[in-house]
Scaffold this motif. Sequence first.
Motif, PDB file in Angstrom:
ATOM      1  N   GLN A  41      58.162   1.725  24.518  1.00  0.00           N
ATOM      2  CA  GLN A  41      57.395   1.124  25.602  1.00  0.00           C
ATOM      3  C   GLN A  41      55.931   1.546  25.582  1.00  0.00           C
ATOM      4  N   ALA A  42      55.643   2.801  25.279  1.00  0.00           N
ATOM      5  CA  ALA A  42      54.250   3.254  25.234  1.00  0.00           C
ATOM      6  C   ALA A  42      53.493   2.559  24.103  1.00  0.00           C
ATOM      7  N   THR A  43      54.155   2.390  22.978  1.00  0.00           N
ATOM      8  CA  THR A  43      53.515   1.714  21.846  1.00  0.00           C
ATOM      9  C   THR A  43      53.268   0.245  22.166  1.00  0.00           C
ATOM     10  N   ILE A  44      54.236  -0.398  22.788  1.00  0.00           N
ATOM     11  CA  ILE A  44      54.077  -1.809  23.142  1.00  0.00           C
ATOM     12  C   ILE A  44      52.952  -1.981  24.155  1.00  0.00           C
ATOM     13  N   ARG A  45      52.853  -1.069  25.135  1.00  0.00           N
ATOM     14  CA  ARG A  45      51.746  -1.129  26.102  1.00  0.00           C
ATOM     15  C   ARG A  45      50.404  -0.936  25.418  1.00  0.00           C
ATOM     16  N   ALA A  46      50.378  -0.149  24.348  1.00  0.00           N
ATOM     17  CA  ALA A  46      49.115   0.101  23.654  1.00  0.00           C
ATOM     18  C   ALA A  46      48.689  -1.076  22.785  1.00  0.00           C
ATOM     19  N   ILE A  47      49.643  -1.738  22.133  1.00  0.00           N
ATOM     20  CA  ILE A  47      49.268  -2.818  21.211  1.00  0.00           C
ATOM     21  C   ILE A  47      49.289  -4.206  21.848  1.00  0.00           C
ATOM     22  N   ALA A  48      49.868  -4.346  23.021  1.00  0.00           N
ATOM     23  CA  ALA A  48      49.959  -5.664  23.666  1.00  0.00           C
ATOM     24  C   ALA A  48      48.589  -6.299  23.892  1.00  0.00           C
ATOM     25  N   PRO A  49      47.594  -5.564  24.413  1.00  0.00           N
ATOM     26  CA  PRO A  49      46.283  -6.218  24.596  1.00  0.00           C
ATOM     27  C   PRO A  49      45.671  -6.694  23.280  1.00  0.00           C
ATOM     28  N   ILE A  50      45.872  -5.956  22.218  1.00  0.00           N
ATOM     29  CA  ILE A  50      45.335  -6.361  20.917  1.00  0.00           C
ATOM     30  C   ILE A  50      45.997  -7.650  20.465  1.00  0.00           C
ATOM     31  N   PHE A  51      47.319  -7.732  20.591  1.00  0.00           N
ATOM     32  CA  PHE A  51      48.035  -8.951  20.200  1.00  0.00           C
ATOM     33  C   PHE A  51      47.609 -10.145  21.049  1.00  0.00           C
ATOM     34  N   LEU A  52      47.423  -9.915  22.342  1.00  0.00           N
ATOM     35  CA  LEU A  52      47.042 -11.029  23.214  1.00  0.00           C
ATOM     36  C   LEU A  52      45.615 -11.499  22.945  1.00  0.00           C
ATOM     37  N   VAL A  79      61.514  -4.438  27.169  1.00  0.00           N
ATOM     38  CA  VAL A  79      62.769  -4.180  27.879  1.00  0.00           C
ATOM     39  C   VAL A  79      63.865  -3.710  26.916  1.00  0.00           C
ATOM     40  N   VAL A  80      63.941  -4.332  25.749  1.00  0.00           N
ATOM     41  CA  VAL A  80      65.026  -4.046  24.815  1.00  0.00           C
ATOM     42  C   VAL A  80      64.836  -2.702  24.104  1.00  0.00           C
ATOM     43  N   PHE A  81      63.594  -2.327  23.854  1.00  0.00           N
ATOM     44  CA  PHE A  81      63.315  -1.085  23.129  1.00  0.00           C
ATOM     45  C   PHE A  81      62.554  -0.102  24.018  1.00  0.00           C
ATOM     46  N   PRO A  82      63.259   0.574  24.936  1.00  0.00           N
ATOM     47  CA  PRO A  82      62.561   1.482  25.866  1.00  0.00           C
ATOM     48  C   PRO A  82      61.883   2.656  25.162  1.00  0.00           C
ATOM     49  N   GLN A  83      62.359   3.044  23.995  1.00  0.00           N
ATOM     50  CA  GLN A  83      61.738   4.159  23.291  1.00  0.00           C
ATOM     51  C   GLN A  83      60.350   3.802  22.752  1.00  0.00           C
ATOM     52  N   PHE A  92      51.898 -21.056  22.562  1.00  0.00           N
ATOM     53  CA  PHE A  92      51.740 -19.924  21.650  1.00  0.00           C
ATOM     54  C   PHE A  92      51.508 -18.629  22.436  1.00  0.00           C
ATOM     55  N   GLY A  93      50.617 -18.667  23.423  1.00  0.00           N
ATOM     56  CA  GLY A  93      50.329 -17.489  24.242  1.00  0.00           C
ATOM     57  C   GLY A  93      51.530 -17.047  25.063  1.00  0.00           C
ATOM     58  N   LEU A  94      52.228 -17.993  25.659  1.00  0.00           N
ATOM     59  CA  LEU A  94      53.419 -17.648  26.444  1.00  0.00           C
ATOM     60  C   LEU A  94      54.534 -17.094  25.552  1.00  0.00           C
ATOM     61  N   GLY A  95      54.683 -17.672  24.378  1.00  0.00           N
ATOM     62  CA  GLY A  95      55.690 -17.172  23.440  1.00  0.00           C
ATOM     63  C   GLY A  95      55.414 -15.733  23.044  1.00  0.00           C
ATOM     64  N   LEU A  96      54.153 -15.429  22.774  1.00  0.00           N
ATOM     65  CA  LEU A  96      53.792 -14.058  22.420  1.00  0.00           C
ATOM     66  C   LEU A  96      54.011 -13.120  23.596  1.00  0.00           C
ATOM     67  N   GLY A  97      53.664 -13.572  24.807  1.00  0.00           N
ATOM     68  CA  GLY A  97      53.884 -12.750  26.000  1.00  0.00           C
ATOM     69  C   GLY A  97      55.357 -12.473  26.247  1.00  0.00           C
ATOM     70  N   VAL A  98      56.184 -13.494  26.075  1.00  0.00           N
ATOM     71  CA  VAL A  98      57.633 -13.316  26.252  1.00  0.00           C
ATOM     72  C   VAL A  98      58.181 -12.370  25.192  1.00  0.00           C
ATOM     73  N   LEU A  99      57.714 -12.522  23.973  1.00  0.00           N
ATOM     74  CA  LEU A  99      58.157 -11.636  22.891  1.00  0.00           C
ATOM     75  C   LEU A  99      57.806 -10.180  23.199  1.00  0.00           C
ATOM     76  N   LEU A 100      56.606  -9.935  23.699  1.00  0.00           N
ATOM     77  CA  LEU A 100      56.222  -8.570  24.074  1.00  0.00           C
ATOM     78  C   LEU A 100      57.058  -8.056  25.249  1.00  0.00           C
ATOM     79  N   ALA A 101      57.322  -8.909  26.237  1.00  0.00           N
ATOM     80  CA  ALA A 101      58.119  -8.494  27.393  1.00  0.00           C
ATOM     81  C   ALA A 101      59.552  -8.169  26.991  1.00  0.00           C
TER      82      ALA A 101
END
Length: 69
Positions: free
Chosen positions: A29-40, A23-27, A10-19
Motif C-alpha cells: 500500500q505504501a508503494t502504491i500510494r507513492a507511485i500512483a500520482p506518477i502513473f496518473l 486493496v488486494v496487496f496490503p503489503q 483510460f484514466g478510469l481504468g488506470l485508477g481502478v487498477l490502482l485501487a
Amino acid sequence: MCSFKTLVKFGLGLGVLLAVGYVVFPQYQATIRAIAPIFLILACPLAMYFGMKDMKPHDERKTPRQDDK
C-alpha cells in the motif's frame, strides 16, 4: 480517432487498477500510494499517444492519383 470518451476510459481504468491493487496487496500500500500520482500524471500523454497512434495527416490519407499521360 482520439476522443474524450477514450481518454476518460483510460484514466478510469488506470485508477481502478490502482485501487484494486491497493486493496488486494496490503503489503504494497505504501508503494502504491507513492507511485500512483506518477502513473496518473503519465496517463494523459500515454492515452494521447495510443489514441492518436493511427491518425495520419490529411494528405497521407488520400490515395495518390496517377496521371495517364
